[in-house]
Design a protein around this motif. Structure first.
Motif, PDB file in Angstrom:
ATOM      1  N   ASP A  39       0.835  -1.261  -0.044  1.00 63.52           N
ATOM      2  CA  ASP A  39      -0.033   0.055   0.010  1.00 63.52           C
ATOM      3  C   ASP A  39       0.794   1.215  -0.034  1.00 63.52           C
ATOM      4  OD1 ASP A  39      -1.848   2.040   0.178  1.00 63.52           O
ATOM      5  OD2 ASP A  39      -2.804   1.476   2.199  1.00 63.52           O
ATOM      6  N   SER A  40       1.387   1.476  -1.051  1.00 58.68           N
ATOM      7  CA  SER A  40       2.390   2.645  -1.265  1.00 58.68           C
ATOM      8  C   SER A  40       1.530   4.041  -1.116  1.00 58.68           C
ATOM      9  CB  SER A  40       3.138   2.627  -2.631  1.00 58.68           C
ATOM     10  OG  SER A  40       2.032   2.761  -3.757  1.00 58.68           O
ATOM     11  N   GLN A  41       0.318   3.909  -1.248  1.00 59.40           N
ATOM     12  CA  GLN A  41      -0.361   5.260  -0.987  1.00 59.40           C
ATOM     13  C   GLN A  41      -0.350   5.704   0.424  1.00 59.40           C
ATOM     14  OE1 GLN A  41      -4.354   4.782  -2.156  1.00 59.40           O
ATOM     15  NE2 GLN A  41      -4.923   7.174  -2.330  1.00 59.40           N
ATOM     16  N   ALA A  42      -0.861   4.833   1.259  1.00 57.57           N
ATOM     17  CA  ALA A  42      -0.916   5.320   2.764  1.00 57.57           C
ATOM     18  C   ALA A  42       0.147   4.979   3.556  1.00 57.57           C
ATOM     19  CB  ALA A  42      -2.341   4.633   3.343  1.00 57.57           C
ATOM     20  N   THR A  87     -10.504  -0.909   5.392  1.00 60.31           N
ATOM     21  CA  THR A  87     -11.582  -1.569   5.087  1.00 60.31           C
ATOM     22  C   THR A  87     -11.614  -1.953   3.503  1.00 60.31           C
ATOM     23  OG1 THR A  87     -12.736  -1.076   6.643  1.00 60.31           O
ATOM     24  CG2 THR A  87     -14.092  -1.907   5.288  1.00 60.31           C
ATOM     25  N   ASN A  88     -11.727  -0.939   2.547  1.00 55.59           N
ATOM     26  CA  ASN A  88     -11.420  -0.934   1.234  1.00 55.59           C
ATOM     27  C   ASN A  88     -10.018  -1.885   0.839  1.00 55.59           C
ATOM     28  OD1 ASN A  88     -12.409  -0.230  -1.340  1.00 55.59           O
ATOM     29  ND2 ASN A  88     -10.474   0.927  -1.507  1.00 55.59           N
ATOM     30  N   TRP A  89      -9.164  -1.548   1.419  1.00 57.33           N
ATOM     31  CA  TRP A  89      -7.879  -2.545   1.079  1.00 57.33           C
ATOM     32  C   TRP A  89      -8.037  -3.901   1.351  1.00 57.33           C
ATOM     33  CZ3 TRP A  89      -4.550  -5.885   2.886  1.00 57.33           C
ATOM     34  CH2 TRP A  89      -3.259  -6.164   2.137  1.00 57.33           C
ATOM     35  N   ASN A  93      -7.801  -6.580  -1.684  1.00 56.45           N
ATOM     36  CA  ASN A  93      -6.473  -7.168  -1.665  1.00 56.45           C
ATOM     37  C   ASN A  93      -6.377  -8.788  -1.054  1.00 56.45           C
ATOM     38  OD1 ASN A  93      -4.298  -5.075  -2.753  1.00 56.45           O
ATOM     39  ND2 ASN A  93      -5.785  -4.077  -1.391  1.00 56.45           N
ATOM     40  N   ASN A  94      -5.306  -9.506  -1.237  1.00 54.04           N
ATOM     41  CA  ASN A  94      -5.396 -10.794  -0.629  1.00 54.04           C
ATOM     42  C   ASN A  94      -4.274 -10.775   0.405  1.00 54.04           C
ATOM     43  OD1 ASN A  94      -4.831 -13.401  -0.292  1.00 54.04           O
ATOM     44  ND2 ASN A  94      -4.628 -13.984  -2.171  1.00 54.04           N
ATOM     45  N   TYR A 112      -4.147  -3.178  11.984  1.00 50.50           N
ATOM     46  CA  TYR A 112      -3.962  -1.852  11.937  1.00 50.50           C
ATOM     47  C   TYR A 112      -5.543  -1.099  11.688  1.00 50.50           C
ATOM     48  CZ  TYR A 112      -4.355   0.290   7.171  1.00 50.50           C
ATOM     49  OH  TYR A 112      -4.786   0.726   6.026  1.00 50.50           O
ATOM     50  N   GLY A 113      -6.452  -1.776  10.920  1.00 49.37           N
ATOM     51  CA  GLY A 113      -7.560  -1.023  10.617  1.00 49.37           C
ATOM     52  C   GLY A 113      -8.474  -1.380  11.733  1.00 49.37           C
TER      53      GLY A 113
END
Length: 135
Positions: A39-42, A87-89, A93-94, A112-113
């Motif tokens: 998850d390079s975005q967050a 939640t979206n991730w 994703n797997n 973490y979520g």
């Protein structure tokens, strides 16, 4: 049941410690390349550093939060954004692919979520309490 400010102060400290120690532990002090890979975005190292910084902010206001209603609203929004992102991730994703590459990163993505949802509700509770408080 009335929750005392001392208990809420401990909640702010716990939120901060979860951010700080969680990131530093599972990222191996920013040396775990697998967390940013998935998850390079967050979760870039910069993003992880900002999570640690938020942790210090939560601790910094732990004894004066009752004067900072709108800052607590920002905390609530921050946690909602991260929790929703997680939640979206998770839906797209797997997680087993993360575990295959690195167990620590897998554990991080697993929890973490959940942590962010818990503290979203904590900060929301505190914010609502502050809004309802008579000046």
């Amino acid at each position: 049941m009335k929750i005392q400010n001392e208990h809420l102060t401990k909640g702010f400290i716990l939120a901060g410690m979860m951010n700080i120690l969680g990131v530093l532990t599972f990222s191996r002090i920013f040396t775990n390349d697998i967390i940013p890979e998935f998850d390079s975005q967050a979760m870039s190292n910069f993003g992880l550093l900002m999570i640690v910084l938020w942790g210090f902010v939560f601790i910094a206001v732990s004894k004066s939060f009752h004067h900072l209603k709108w800052l607590i609203a920002v905390f609530t929004l921050e946690k909602l954004i991260y929790a929703t992102h997680w939640t979206n991730w998770m839906a797209n994703n797997n997680l087993s692919e993360v575990y295959e590459k690195d167990t620590m990163a897998g554990i991080y993505y697993t929890i973490y979520g959940i942590n962010d949802w818990v503290f979203f509700f904590f900060f929301l509770f505190v914010f609502i309490r502050l809004v309802r408080k008579k000046n």
